[in-house]
Design an enzyme around this catalytic site. Structure first.
Site, mmCIF file in Angstrom:
data_model
loop_
_atom_site.group_PDB
_atom_site.id
_atom_site.type_symbol
_atom_site.label_atom_id
_atom_site.label_comp_id
_atom_site.label_asym_id
_atom_site.label_seq_id
_atom_site.Cartn_x
_atom_site.Cartn_y
_atom_site.Cartn_z
ATOM 1 N N GLN A 137 25.454 11.637 -16.714
ATOM 2 C CA GLN A 137 26.868 11.242 -16.675
ATOM 3 C C GLN A 137 27.365 11.136 -15.231
ATOM 4 O O GLN A 137 28.067 10.196 -14.860
ATOM 5 C CB GLN A 137 27.720 12.271 -17.426
ATOM 6 C CG GLN A 137 27.418 12.344 -18.911
ATOM 7 C CD GLN A 137 28.227 13.447 -19.580
ATOM 8 O OE1 GLN A 137 29.406 13.609 -19.306
ATOM 9 N NE2 GLN A 137 27.594 14.211 -20.445
ATOM 10 N N HIS A 158 -10.182 -5.089 1.101
ATOM 11 C CA HIS A 158 -9.700 -4.114 0.117
ATOM 12 C C HIS A 158 -9.705 -4.717 -1.285
ATOM 13 O O HIS A 158 -8.692 -5.307 -1.695
ATOM 14 C CB HIS A 158 -8.259 -3.702 0.446
ATOM 15 C CG HIS A 158 -8.106 -2.899 1.681
ATOM 16 N ND1 HIS A 158 -8.010 -1.532 1.664
ATOM 17 C CD2 HIS A 158 -8.026 -3.270 2.980
ATOM 18 C CE1 HIS A 158 -7.872 -1.086 2.904
ATOM 19 N NE2 HIS A 158 -7.882 -2.123 3.727
ATOM 20 N N ARG A 212 -8.130 -3.662 12.031
ATOM 21 C CA ARG A 212 -8.117 -4.174 13.397
ATOM 22 C C ARG A 212 -9.540 -4.409 13.891
ATOM 23 O O ARG A 212 -9.809 -5.313 14.646
ATOM 24 C CB ARG A 212 -7.422 -3.134 14.277
ATOM 25 C CG ARG A 212 -7.006 -3.571 15.623
ATOM 26 C CD ARG A 212 -5.986 -2.614 16.201
ATOM 27 N NE ARG A 212 -4.661 -2.821 15.627
ATOM 28 C CZ ARG A 212 -3.911 -1.877 15.059
ATOM 29 N NH1 ARG A 212 -4.354 -0.635 14.976
ATOM 30 N NH2 ARG A 212 -2.721 -2.157 14.563
ATOM 31 N N ASP A 233 4.763 0.097 -4.862
ATOM 32 C CA ASP A 233 5.262 -0.391 -6.153
ATOM 33 C C ASP A 233 4.832 -1.838 -6.412
ATOM 34 O O ASP A 233 4.689 -2.240 -7.561
ATOM 35 C CB ASP A 233 6.793 -0.281 -6.227
ATOM 36 C CG ASP A 233 7.219 1.067 -6.816
ATOM 37 O OD1 ASP A 233 6.470 1.610 -7.656
ATOM 38 O OD2 ASP A 233 8.284 1.579 -6.434
ATOM 39 N N CYS A 275 -13.152 -0.768 3.714
ATOM 40 C CA CYS A 275 -12.530 -0.915 5.030
ATOM 41 C C CYS A 275 -13.087 0.126 6.011
ATOM 42 O O CYS A 275 -14.239 0.025 6.393
ATOM 43 C CB CYS A 275 -11.024 -0.893 4.916
ATOM 44 S SG CYS A 275 -10.266 -1.843 6.250
ATOM 45 N N GLU A 309 -9.484 -3.196 -4.009
ATOM 46 C CA GLU A 309 -8.643 -2.412 -4.937
ATOM 47 C C GLU A 309 -7.276 -3.048 -5.191
ATOM 48 O O GLU A 309 -6.687 -2.863 -6.246
ATOM 49 C CB GLU A 309 -8.468 -0.977 -4.425
ATOM 50 C CG GLU A 309 -7.582 -0.779 -3.199
ATOM 51 C CD GLU A 309 -8.305 -0.946 -1.874
ATOM 52 O OE1 GLU A 309 -9.357 -1.625 -1.845
ATOM 53 O OE2 GLU A 309 -7.822 -0.429 -0.847
ATOM 54 N N SER A 327 14.496 11.352 -7.388
ATOM 55 C CA SER A 327 13.562 10.271 -7.054
ATOM 56 C C SER A 327 12.287 10.478 -7.872
ATOM 57 O O SER A 327 12.158 11.474 -8.586
ATOM 58 C CB SER A 327 13.276 10.259 -5.562
ATOM 59 O OG SER A 327 12.786 11.516 -5.163
ATOM 60 N N THR A 344 22.626 16.281 -20.487
ATOM 61 C CA THR A 344 22.983 14.904 -20.129
ATOM 62 C C THR A 344 23.955 14.822 -18.951
ATOM 63 O O THR A 344 24.235 13.747 -18.452
ATOM 64 C CB THR A 344 23.648 14.171 -21.326
ATOM 65 O OG1 THR A 344 24.882 14.829 -21.631
ATOM 66 C CG2 THR A 344 22.754 14.160 -22.534
ATOM 67 N N LYS A 345 24.435 15.977 -18.505
ATOM 68 C CA LYS A 345 25.444 15.955 -17.438
ATOM 69 C C LYS A 345 24.970 15.225 -16.166
ATOM 70 O O LYS A 345 25.733 14.411 -15.612
ATOM 71 C CB LYS A 345 25.897 17.386 -17.110
ATOM 72 C CG LYS A 345 27.181 17.463 -16.303
ATOM 73 C CD LYS A 345 28.433 17.076 -17.084
ATOM 74 C CE LYS A 345 28.946 18.234 -17.872
ATOM 75 N NZ LYS A 345 30.056 17.875 -18.760
#
Ligand code: GLN
Length: 534
Positions: A194, A510, A465, A73, A384, A512, A15, A190-191
């Site tokens: 693969q 916010h 909130r 993301d 915030c 940003e 990941s 590269t295994k």
């Protein structure tokens, strides 16, 4: 262009290889060719959305204009493409199941047995195509969270297999893997790639393009080998080598003809390679800025993790580039701050950023930092919870209410300067207790915020909130903290400032989230400008 084209981005081996950056880069390159593009993220976890996730679990929670708490993301997608994403751009397994179960309860399935295949996969497919059919994008890029081989990814992969079968040339799969370098052997391996491709093939998906993450340049021979063993065209094996900035990745991909390969595979004309002029200008400016002596901004918060304040870090860095200086963000853990060590903790800081957050932990340290920054006239930006802390610190140390607090921290104090307000309840979405998404704000002429934005009416995204308690507004203003941004509908305070100081601004929203590479946020630009001229 005719039918919407679907590009799937999957990941293997490990990941955190940067699927979001590859998806954004592909999106950027196609957009530069004049296509309308959107990117969506499918997350294989059971939470309905990441709103309830601790930042340690999943990094920052991003918020879309339509008030969806989303995966970080989506921030990359917006920063790269300059587009606005919505709730439809981020789907979780939880939402897929919820929608299927709700339909089952309504009797929509007419007595059928509900199964992962076809009901869950059909719901995934419906969601994949939603943006394409509704908004008629030329390209919908779908990033699949997690790693190939995870049990929870299987329904997504089966859906991609079916969609590829149904859509033919209109669908394509980009698989991102990792090529490790074994120092002892002095070799790139590269295994794992693969194996990862075999894993995909075993569920019936043949990737069309392979992107290999690597720390070392990959030879033509190595790519050829990968192409041969993985059943992929040679020109469709590209490398994604470590770059000095993620914003270089679109150029690195373009240099290897990734967008061209994609277009050809999808049967579209290739045409001329776009210049990406403004993007290159940004990168050149950034490179020069990075060579300057950095200014230090203290990011005071409690989540000591790069991803927890992702958008703030990006917005600060972008504002640095556009001010031609390098911004060095120094994380300062608010839990460690005391009146005794604060001078040392903030030594050499050109500015102080008090970030968003939830809960009691680390709060007192934020007051300590704010008092010090206010008394020493250090440019300070509160976002915030950061803005709420500005108001509480001011109430305690200037208005003289020692017990001033937010209802979130303390139910009992008579001086809840941050509270749940009736006005907030009135405008919060049905069912939700948080004010989420974009709301209007009217700026007071002559204020720092007005100067920065250069306009009176703005819209910014919220996720909170509690609100500034208007009962105390007059006292604040009389003592020098002005409310310079107001929601025109409800009268809720959106911005506070101390005009007597160099730059001391807090925003309930916010900013940003809406700072992008080609459109840096005005408040961040103004904050960094003030910090530089310290
Ligand atoms: N915890 C505060 C609230 O709910 C601030 C939230 C935030 O910083 N996003 O109002």
């Amino acid at each position: 262009m005719g039918e919407t084209k679907y590009i799937f981005v999957t990941g293997g081996v490990a990941s955190s290889l940067g699927k979001g950056i590859i998806s954004s880069s592909i999106g950027k390159l196609l957009q530069a060719r004049g296509y309308s593009v959107t990117i969506q993220k499918f997350d294989p976890y059971i939470n309905i959305d990441p709103g309830t996730l601790n930042p340690y679990e999943h990094g920052e929670c991003y918020v879309t204009v339509d008030g969806h708490e989303a995966d970080l993301d989506l921030g990359h997608y917006e920063r790269f493409l300059g587009i606005e994403t919505t709730k439809a751009n981020n789907i979780t397994t939880g939402r897929i199941y919820k929608s299927v179960i709700d339909k089952e309860r309504r009797g929509d399935y007419l007595g059928k047995t509900i199964q992962i295949i076809p009901h869950i996969t059909d719901e995934i497919k419906r969601n994949v195509k939603l943006l394409g059919t509704k908004s008629k994008f030329d390209f919908v890029i779908t990033e699949i969270g997690g790693t190939v081989g995870d049990i929870e990814s299987l329904p997504y992969l089966e859906s991609i297999r079916q969609l590829k079968w149904e859509l033919g040339k209109d669908a394509l799969c980009v698989h991102l893997t990792y090529v490790p370098y074994l120092a002892a052997a002095g070799e790139l391996k590269t295994k794992p790639t693969q194996h990862s491709v075999k894993e995909l093939q075993s569920v019936g998906i043949q990737p069309d393009v392979l992107v290999l993450r690597t720390e070392h340049e990959l030879s033509a021979g190595l790519r050829k080998k990968v192409a041969l063993f993985c059943n992929v065209d040679e020109n469709a094996v590209v490398q994604s080598i470590d770059a000095s900035t993620i914003y270089e990745v679109p150029l690195l991909m373009q240099a290897q003809g990734l967008d061209e390969t994609i277009l050809k595979k999808m049967g579209l004309p290739v045409g001329e390679t776009p210049e990406l002029g403004p993007w290159r200008t940004f990168l050149e400016r950034r490179e020069k800025a990075e060579e300057t002596k950095p200014i230090h901004i203290a990011l005071v918060g409690k989540y000591d993790l790069q991803d927890a304040y992702k958008s703030i870090r990006e917005a600060l860095s972008q504002a640095g580039t556009y001010n031609d200086c390098k911004v060095q963000v120094d994380f300062v853990n608010s839990e460690d701050l005391t009146n005794e060590n604060i001078a040392q903790a903030l030594e050499g800081m050109a500015g102080v950023m008090i970030g968003p957050g939830f809960g009691q932990r680390g709060i007192e340290g934020k007051f300590v930092a704010l008092k010090y920054a206010r008394e020493n006239n250090i440019p300070t930006f509160g976002i915030c919870l950061g803005m709420q802390c500005m108001a509480i610190e001011f109430a305690r140390n200037v208005l003289g209410y020692e017990d001033a607090n937010s209802r979130e921290m303390n139910e009992k104090t008579p001086h809840n300067v941050i509270d749940i307000m009736e006005e907030q309840k009135a405008i919060t979405n049905m069912g939700g207790t948080m004010r989420l998404g974009a709301y209007e704000c009217t700026l007071e002429k002559g204020s720092k915020a007005y100067e920065a934005y250069g306009t009176e009416h703005i819209q910014e995204r919220h996720r909170h909130r509690y609100e500034f308690n208007n009962e105390f507004k007059e006292q604040y203003e009389a003592a020098g903290m002005k409310c310079t941004g107001i929601n025109p509908e409800s009268g809720l305070v959106e911005i506070v400032e101390i005009p007597a100081l160099k730059w001391f601004v807090g925003t309930q929203f916010h900013p940003e989230y809406s700072s992008t590479v080609l459109k840096p946020h005005p408040l961040f630009l103004s904050f960094i400008k003030a910090a530089i001229s310290q």
